[in-house]
Design a protein around this motif. Structure first.
Motif, PDB file in Angstrom:
ATOM      1  N   GLU A  80       0.865  -1.193   0.000  1.00 26.64           N
ATOM      2  CA  GLU A  80       0.000   0.000   0.000  1.00 26.64           C
ATOM      3  C   GLU A  80       0.896   1.236   0.000  1.00 26.64           C
ATOM      4  N   GLY A  81       0.302   2.416  -0.149  1.00 21.94           N
ATOM      5  CA  GLY A  81       1.110   3.608  -0.357  1.00 21.94           C
ATOM      6  C   GLY A  81       1.255   4.544   0.840  1.00 21.94           C
ATOM      7  N   THR A  82       0.437   4.352   1.865  1.00 22.47           N
ATOM      8  CA  THR A  82       0.399   5.342   2.948  1.00 22.47           C
ATOM      9  C   THR A  82       1.672   5.346   3.794  1.00 22.47           C
ATOM     10  N   TYR A 104      -0.457  13.124  -3.783  1.00 23.02           N
ATOM     11  CA  TYR A 104      -1.186  12.004  -4.409  1.00 23.02           C
ATOM     12  C   TYR A 104      -0.212  11.091  -5.132  1.00 23.02           C
ATOM     13  N   TYR A 105      -0.654   9.885  -5.393  1.00 23.29           N
ATOM     14  CA  TYR A 105       0.186   8.906  -6.082  1.00 23.29           C
ATOM     15  C   TYR A 105      -0.681   7.965  -6.902  1.00 23.29           C
ATOM     16  N   VAL A 106      -0.065   7.384  -7.918  1.00 24.64           N
ATOM     17  CA  VAL A 106      -0.701   6.341  -8.717  1.00 24.64           C
ATOM     18  C   VAL A 106       0.364   5.275  -8.915  1.00 24.64           C
ATOM     19  N   GLY A 112      -0.069 -10.758  -1.463  1.00 26.35           N
ATOM     20  CA  GLY A 112      -0.252 -12.170  -1.830  1.00 26.35           C
ATOM     21  C   GLY A 112      -1.589 -12.694  -1.356  1.00 26.35           C
ATOM     22  N   GLU A 113      -2.673 -12.104  -1.882  1.00 26.38           N
ATOM     23  CA  GLU A 113      -4.013 -12.572  -1.518  1.00 26.38           C
ATOM     24  C   GLU A 113      -4.431 -13.670  -2.483  1.00 26.38           C
ATOM     25  N   ARG A 114      -5.507 -14.388  -2.152  1.00 25.53           N
ATOM     26  CA  ARG A 114      -6.025 -15.407  -3.068  1.00 25.53           C
ATOM     27  C   ARG A 114      -6.689 -14.686  -4.240  1.00 25.53           C
ATOM     28  N   GLN A 122      -0.827  -8.221  -7.841  1.00 29.14           N
ATOM     29  CA  GLN A 122      -0.371  -6.870  -8.171  1.00 29.14           C
ATOM     30  C   GLN A 122      -1.609  -6.118  -8.612  1.00 29.14           C
ATOM     31  N   PHE A 123      -1.878  -4.996  -7.985  1.00 28.34           N
ATOM     32  CA  PHE A 123      -3.039  -4.186  -8.366  1.00 28.34           C
ATOM     33  C   PHE A 123      -2.611  -2.730  -8.278  1.00 28.34           C
ATOM     34  N   TRP A 124      -3.406  -1.876  -8.908  1.00 29.69           N
ATOM     35  CA  TRP A 124      -3.040  -0.461  -8.966  1.00 29.69           C
ATOM     36  C   TRP A 124      -3.909   0.363  -8.031  1.00 29.69           C
ATOM     37  N   VAL A 281     -14.379  -0.083  -3.809  1.00 28.91           N
ATOM     38  CA  VAL A 281     -13.515   0.533  -4.830  1.00 28.91           C
ATOM     39  C   VAL A 281     -12.569   1.556  -4.221  1.00 28.91           C
ATOM     40  N   CYS A 282     -12.841   1.965  -2.989  1.00 30.79           N
ATOM     41  CA  CYS A 282     -11.984   2.970  -2.367  1.00 30.79           C
ATOM     42  C   CYS A 282     -12.088   2.818  -0.850  1.00 30.79           C
ATOM     43  N   GLY A 283     -10.953   3.000  -0.186  1.00 30.35           N
ATOM     44  CA  GLY A 283     -10.980   2.956   1.270  1.00 30.35           C
ATOM     45  C   GLY A 283     -10.002   3.963   1.832  1.00 30.35           C
ATOM     46  N   GLY A 284     -10.325   4.480   2.995  1.00 30.33           N
ATOM     47  CA  GLY A 284      -9.382   5.431   3.580  1.00 30.33           C
ATOM     48  C   GLY A 284      -9.825   5.876   4.951  1.00 30.33           C
ATOM     49  N   PHE A 302      -4.885  12.366   6.845  1.00 29.29           N
ATOM     50  CA  PHE A 302      -6.092  11.720   6.305  1.00 29.29           C
ATOM     51  C   PHE A 302      -5.795  11.296   4.880  1.00 29.29           C
ATOM     52  N   GLY A 303      -6.304  10.167   4.454  1.00 25.59           N
ATOM     53  CA  GLY A 303      -6.046   9.762   3.067  1.00 25.59           C
ATOM     54  C   GLY A 303      -6.961   8.652   2.624  1.00 25.59           C
ATOM     55  N   PHE A 304      -6.773   8.268   1.360  1.00 21.77           N
ATOM     56  CA  PHE A 304      -7.559   7.163   0.793  1.00 21.77           C
ATOM     57  C   PHE A 304      -6.782   6.569  -0.366  1.00 21.77           C
ATOM     58  N   ALA A 305      -7.194   5.378  -0.776  1.00 20.84           N
ATOM     59  CA  ALA A 305      -6.691   4.811  -2.035  1.00 20.84           C
ATOM     60  C   ALA A 305      -7.838   4.126  -2.750  1.00 20.84           C
ATOM     61  N   MET A 306      -7.852   4.304  -4.087  1.00 21.50           N
ATOM     62  CA  MET A 306      -8.879   3.664  -4.902  1.00 21.50           C
ATOM     63  C   MET A 306      -8.216   2.523  -5.675  1.00 21.50           C
ATOM     64  N   GLY A 307      -8.934   1.427  -5.866  1.00 23.28           N
ATOM     65  CA  GLY A 307      -8.411   0.295  -6.636  1.00 23.28           C
ATOM     66  C   GLY A 307      -8.753   0.479  -8.109  1.00 23.28           C
ATOM     67  N   LEU A 308      -7.724   0.664  -8.935  1.00 23.82           N
ATOM     68  CA  LEU A 308      -8.007   1.014 -10.337  1.00 23.82           C
ATOM     69  C   LEU A 308      -8.660  -0.133 -11.119  1.00 23.82           C
TER      70      LEU A 308
HETATM   71  P1  HAM Z   1      -7.025  -0.647   1.355  1.00 24.33           P
HETATM   72  O1  HAM Z   1      -8.443  -0.670   1.761  1.00 24.33           O
HETATM   73  O2  HAM Z   1      -6.169  -1.766   1.807  1.00 24.33           O
HETATM   74  O3  HAM Z   1      -6.433   0.733   1.867  1.00 24.33           O
HETATM   75  O4  HAM Z   1      -6.939  -0.545  -0.212  1.00 24.33           O
HETATM   76  C1  HAM Z   1      -7.586   0.501  -0.904  1.00 24.33           C
HETATM   77  C2  HAM Z   1      -8.262  -0.030  -2.157  1.00 24.33           C
HETATM   78  O5  HAM Z   1      -7.332  -0.751  -2.966  1.00 24.33           O
HETATM   79  C3  HAM Z   1      -9.356  -1.044  -1.886  1.00 24.33           C
HETATM   80  O6  HAM Z   1     -10.578  -0.397  -1.576  1.00 24.33           O
HETATM   81  C4  HAM Z   1      -9.444  -1.768  -3.224  1.00 24.33           C
HETATM   82  O7  HAM Z   1     -10.222  -1.013  -4.137  1.00 24.33           O
HETATM   83  C5  HAM Z   1      -8.001  -1.768  -3.666  1.00 24.33           C
HETATM   84  N1  HAM Z   1      -7.392  -3.074  -3.367  1.00 24.33           N
HETATM   85  C6  HAM Z   1      -6.884  -3.493  -2.189  1.00 24.33           C
HETATM   86  N2  HAM Z   1      -6.405  -4.742  -2.293  1.00 24.33           N
HETATM   87  C7  HAM Z   1      -6.619  -5.139  -3.567  1.00 24.33           C
HETATM   88  C8  HAM Z   1      -6.339  -6.326  -4.307  1.00 24.33           C
HETATM   89  N3  HAM Z   1      -5.731  -7.377  -3.762  1.00 24.33           N
HETATM   90  N4  HAM Z   1      -6.709  -6.373  -5.615  1.00 24.33           N
HETATM   91  C9  HAM Z   1      -7.315  -5.309  -6.197  1.00 24.33           C
HETATM   92  N5  HAM Z   1      -7.589  -4.163  -5.554  1.00 24.33           N
HETATM   93  C10 HAM Z   1      -7.256  -4.075  -4.262  1.00 24.33           C
HETATM   94  C11 HAM Z   1      -5.145   1.125   1.678  1.00 24.33           C
HETATM   95  O8  HAM Z   1      -4.366   0.558   0.967  1.00 24.33           O
HETATM   96  C12 HAM Z   1      -4.802   2.400   2.396  1.00 24.33           C
HETATM   97  N6  HAM Z   1      -3.383   2.710   2.136  1.00 24.33           N
HETATM   98  C13 HAM Z   1      -5.709   3.535   1.975  1.00 24.33           C
HETATM   99  C14 HAM Z   1      -5.383   4.807   2.695  1.00 24.33           C
HETATM  100  C15 HAM Z   1      -4.669   5.834   2.231  1.00 24.33           C
HETATM  101  N7  HAM Z   1      -5.717   5.090   3.936  1.00 24.33           N
HETATM  102  C16 HAM Z   1      -5.219   6.279   4.268  1.00 24.33           C
HETATM  103  N8  HAM Z   1      -4.561   6.737   3.219  1.00 24.33           N
END
Ligand code: HAM
Length: 430
Positions: A80-82, A104-106, A112-114, A122-124, A281-284, A302-308
């Motif tokens: 993750e990026g935080t 911000y970042y992309v 290593g999830e199922r 690997q996801f974005w 699709v997004c968590g934070g 405070f932050g979030f990340a969206m799964g592309l």
């Molecule tokens: P996270 O909930 O672990 O939060 O991941 C954020 C988003 O990444 C998830 O809602 C989902 O859309 C996507 N994602 C996570 N794992 C996978 C996966 N295995 N395959 C595809 N998509 C996935 C974080 O990563 C925190 N760093 C967010 C954050 C930023 N909180 C504060 N700042």
């Protein structure tokens, strides 16, 4: 030996890349409109950084990290990026330079999830991290930013869920309440949750195991034990969200899978589509303790990340821009005339690109008929033909595939003429 991509990791081929770019550009544009600047941190960080910040008893750290030792360093490919962003924020002493930083970042993340639909190894992620602002105004504004990105790319059927985990003292009280609640039910819990019960009972609430879900029914709600300050913060977030017309639902069971959060938490879930359990699709949320725990000054964040990948599976198709404006075709009937024709075609293609016109050169020896059908397949609007006659006269024959017309032009005039045509019929960039 035929190789395949590593399980759970995907190739993104050029045909799919425009959709990716559209999503990424929409995110970048929104982030920049809200005052965020891009940060690029390394893909590898010290394993201890993630273990400490994400939490030793989380699934990510216990089971999913790609970790290895090299040259005496324990390293992990970022899940993750935080944590990396906060590490960089502290390392560069950013807090001393400006009171509030918006980053911000992309980029790709690795866990290593199922593998399943919407769940990859690997996801974005596209994410934002806001340092130095305690909220609650910024919490609501950042959630609104996420909603704006989704609107910009045409994703409408989503639900915003929010909760508060409270801060230090509330968390400790809630932890005790959960331990007291789950201890008599210990035998009903999954093995992971039994192990985590004393250390991190919050994880039981986030467990996907049906035994844990059943045992969690009737568990105390954090919202009942929030301190007055935490309550006021949370009420502020909800009021500002309402003021911005962000539709949301308070979900007291939302805890998320990472340990660093305090106070506001949120997730955005798709309500249509075929993502199943992977519909987040997004968590934070807020992580007010991280910067200080990394040796920096006390800094709320405070932050979030969206799964592309998840967003792309929900994003409507949109217009496809043709990949090439001009297909340049050297027509060589006689070997002895090949050199001047090839030279003229090479130079014409380069001149077109220098002028900003997208051009592909047919480098193979093919018949004109085949070249024309290839041009159609590529979606080219024009074909620039250079044969013996053209090479000798310093001209090119330009076939307009849309209007079924042909023009002969001096090679030096082709780029300018095309640019005028492109501008004239407003068919977008060259
Ligand atoms: P996270 O909930 O672990 O939060 O991941 C954020 C988003 O990444 C998830 O809602 C989902 O859309 C996507 N994602 C996570 N794992 C996978 C996966 N295995 N395959 C595809 N998509 C996935 C974080 O990563 C925190 N760093 C967010 C954050 C930023 N909180 C504060 N700042």
């Amino acid at each position: 030996m035929r190789f395949r991509a590593v399980r759970g990791m995907n190739d993104i081929l050029p045909g799919e890349a425009p959709r990716w770019r559209r999503l990424e550009s929409a995110f970048r544009a929104r982030a920049e409109l809200y005052g965020y600047g891009e940060v690029r941190t390394p893909i590898l960080e010290a394993t201890a950084l993630f273990a400490k910040q994400i939490g030793e008893t989380t699934d990510v750290v216990e089971k999913e990290m790609y970790s290895f030792e090299r040259h005496g360093d324990e390293l992990t490919v970022r899940p993750e990026g935080t944590a990396g962003a906060a590490r960089a924020y502290v390392e560069h002493g950013v807090a001393n330079k400006e009171p509030v930083s918006r980053w911000y970042y992309v980029g790709p993340m690795f866990r290593g999830e199922r593998p399943a639909k919407g769940r990859y190894r690997q996801f974005w992620q596209a994410g934002c991290e806001l340092f130095g602002d305690p909220g609650p105004v910024s919490d609501a504004e950042t959630i609104d930013l996420v909603c704006a990105v989704l609107r910009d790319v045409g994703i409408r059927d989503v639900e915003v869920c929010v909760n508060s985990l409270g801060s230090g003292e509330t968390r400790a009280r809630y932890r005790d309440a959960l331990v007291a609640f789950f201890t008599p039910k210990r035998g009903e819990l999954s093995e992971d949750s039994q192990r985590r019960l004393e250390k991190n009972p919050l994880r039981i609430l986030d467990s996907k195991d049906p035994r844990d879900a059943a045992a969690s029914a009737g568990a105390p709600s954090i919202l009942d034990v929030l301190s007055d300050e935490d309550r006021a913060h949370f009420d502020g977030v909800l009021a500002h969200l309402a003021a911005l017309d962000v539709p949301f639902r308070v979900d007291p069971t939302l805890v998320r899978g990472l340990d660093y959060y305090s106070r506001t938490l949120f997730e955005v879930k798709a309500t249509t589509g075929d993502l199943g359990a992977q519909n987040t699709v997004c968590g934070g949320g807020r992580y007010d303790g991280m910067v200080e725990s990394l040796g920096g000054p006390r800094t709320p964040a405070f932050g979030f990340a969206m799964g592309l990948e998840r967003l792309l599976s929900l994003m409507p198709e949109g217009e496809v821009t043709p990949s090439h404006a001009v297909f340049v075709v050297p027509v060589i009937d006689d070997d002895s005339a090949a050199a001047p024709i090839t030279t003229a075609a090479l130079r014409l293609a380069r001149a077109l690109r220098d002028a900003g016109v997208r051009a592909e050169l047919e480098g193979r020896r093919v018949r004109l008929k085949n070249a024309l059908s290839r041009a159609e397949k590529l979606g080219a609007r024009w074909v620039a033909i250079v044969g013996a006659k053209e090479a000798e006269a310093g001209i090119a024959s330009l076939k307009d595939l849309a209007r079924r017309e042909q023009h002969e032009l001096p090679v030096g005039d082709v780029a300018g003429w095309l640019l005028r045509q492109i501008a004239g019929d407003g068919r977008g960039a060259a």
